[in-house]
Design a protein around this motif. Structure first.
Motif, PDB file in Angstrom:
ATOM      1  N   THR A  55      11.377 -21.994  25.405  1.00 39.85           N
ATOM      2  CA  THR A  55      11.989 -22.672  24.277  1.00 39.85           C
ATOM      3  C   THR A  55      13.488 -22.431  24.299  1.00 39.85           C
ATOM      4  O   THR A  55      13.964 -21.473  24.924  1.00 39.85           O
ATOM      5  CB  THR A  55      11.381 -22.202  22.941  1.00 39.85           C
ATOM      6  N   ASN A  56      14.251 -23.286  23.647  1.00 41.83           N
ATOM      7  CA  ASN A  56      15.699 -23.134  23.555  1.00 41.83           C
ATOM      8  C   ASN A  56      16.092 -22.111  22.502  1.00 41.83           C
ATOM      9  O   ASN A  56      17.247 -21.717  22.428  1.00 41.83           O
ATOM     10  CB  ASN A  56      16.351 -24.474  23.184  1.00 41.83           C
ATOM     11  N   GLU A 147      24.258 -34.990  10.348  1.00 43.81           N
ATOM     12  CA  GLU A 147      24.016 -34.590  11.739  1.00 43.81           C
ATOM     13  C   GLU A 147      23.836 -33.075  11.849  1.00 43.81           C
ATOM     14  O   GLU A 147      23.028 -32.603  12.650  1.00 43.81           O
ATOM     15  CB  GLU A 147      25.146 -35.072  12.650  1.00 43.81           C
ATOM     16  N   ASN A 150      20.361 -32.449  10.867  1.00 45.53           N
ATOM     17  CA  ASN A 150      19.446 -32.855  11.939  1.00 45.53           C
ATOM     18  C   ASN A 150      19.429 -31.824  13.072  1.00 45.53           C
ATOM     19  O   ASN A 150      18.383 -31.564  13.672  1.00 45.53           O
ATOM     20  CB  ASN A 150      19.824 -34.230  12.481  1.00 45.53           C
ATOM     21  N   GLN A 151      20.601 -31.250  13.360  1.00 44.01           N
ATOM     22  CA  GLN A 151      20.673 -30.239  14.407  1.00 44.01           C
ATOM     23  C   GLN A 151      19.850 -29.002  14.034  1.00 44.01           C
ATOM     24  O   GLN A 151      19.107 -28.467  14.860  1.00 44.01           O
ATOM     25  CB  GLN A 151      22.123 -29.843  14.659  1.00 44.01           C
ATOM     26  N   LEU A 153      17.320 -28.957  11.963  1.00 42.74           N
ATOM     27  CA  LEU A 153      15.909 -29.364  12.003  1.00 42.74           C
ATOM     28  C   LEU A 153      15.372 -29.364  13.431  1.00 42.74           C
ATOM     29  O   LEU A 153      14.231 -28.955  13.673  1.00 42.74           O
ATOM     30  CB  LEU A 153      15.734 -30.747  11.363  1.00 42.74           C
ATOM     31  N   SER A 154      16.193 -29.820  14.382  1.00 44.98           N
ATOM     32  CA  SER A 154      15.719 -29.813  15.772  1.00 44.98           C
ATOM     33  C   SER A 154      15.564 -28.387  16.278  1.00 44.98           C
ATOM     34  O   SER A 154      14.648 -28.092  17.043  1.00 44.98           O
ATOM     35  CB  SER A 154      16.657 -30.613  16.676  1.00 44.98           C
ATOM     36  N   GLN A 155      16.419 -27.480  15.847  1.00 47.76           N
ATOM     37  CA  GLN A 155      16.273 -26.073  16.233  1.00 47.76           C
ATOM     38  C   GLN A 155      14.993 -25.485  15.642  1.00 47.76           C
ATOM     39  O   GLN A 155      14.307 -24.703  16.301  1.00 47.76           O
ATOM     40  CB  GLN A 155      17.495 -25.259  15.769  1.00 47.76           C
ATOM     41  N   ASN A 157      12.306 -27.070  15.127  1.00 47.40           N
ATOM     42  CA  ASN A 157      11.191 -27.568  15.944  1.00 47.40           C
ATOM     43  C   ASN A 157      10.953 -26.688  17.167  1.00 47.40           C
ATOM     44  O   ASN A 157       9.833 -26.579  17.656  1.00 47.40           O
ATOM     45  CB  ASN A 157      11.441 -29.010  16.379  1.00 47.40           C
ATOM     46  N   TYR A 158      12.020 -26.058  17.682  1.00 56.03           N
ATOM     47  CA  TYR A 158      11.872 -25.168  18.832  1.00 56.03           C
ATOM     48  C   TYR A 158      11.197 -23.854  18.450  1.00 56.03           C
ATOM     49  O   TYR A 158      10.832 -23.071  19.322  1.00 56.03           O
ATOM     50  CB  TYR A 158      13.229 -24.873  19.471  1.00 56.03           C
TER      51      TYR A 158
END
Length: 171
Positions: A55-56, A147, A150-151, A153-155, A157-158
């Motif tokens: 994962t990131n 944005e 959103n960033q 939220l994407s983190q 998800n990881y």
């Protein structure tokens, strides 16, 4: 050893009318034989699909949901990484979005006022251009805040590592 017994019956009437030739039959003894040879083969078992997952997101693994040998479906959560810091960042990003939205809406109302004043020759062109610039800046700040959210939220998800395909956990 296998024995085979056959019996035939006939009536006298059948025996009297049957004039065909006798058939010769050969008999053979059946014996059980074992195969004394062995066959050894070497080979490699290889999966059709395999994946080494990562994962990131850096952090502590808080929960492992599977064990070696478990069958999993695509999308099954395999493990969970601590996302408490990201939850705090998300709350902060939501606050930035609210602030940027309120600022944008306020500047938009002021822009409409200056537009009406400018059209009625009650405001200078410079004042109207300044208000147009403020509106563009407020819109860009709102987009940047969204944005940023959103960033985060994407983190988040990881924080969950999921199975990329159905299969069996091997390690």
């Amino acid at each position: 050893t296998i024995f085979l017994t056959l019996s035939c019956t006939s009536s006298k009437k059948d025996a009297q009318t049957n004039t065909s030739k006798a058939i010769t039959v050969q008999t053979k003894t059946i014996a059980l034989e074992t195969n004394k040879g062995t066959l050894q083969l070497s080979g490699t078992v290889q999966a059709v699909q395999s994946a080494a997952l990562s994962t990131n997101l850096m952090g502590y693994v808080t929960k492992v949901h599977v064990n070696v040998g478990d069958k999993v479906s695509k999308g099954t959560v395999l493990l969970q990484i601590d996302a408490n810091a990201l939850q705090a960042q998300l709350a902060q990003a939501n606050a930035h979005v609210k602030l940027a939205k309120a600022t944008y809406e306020n500047v938009q109302r002021n822009y409409e006022r200056f537009k009406n004043l400018y059209e009625a020759n009650s405001a200078s062109k410079k004042e109207f251009e300044d208000m147009s610039t403020q509106l563009s800046v407020a819109k860009a700040q709102l987009e940047a805040a969204n944005e940023g959210k959103n960033q985060v939220l994407s983190q988040i998800n990881y924080a969950q590592v999921k199975a990329p395909f159905s299969g069996i956990i091997t390690a």
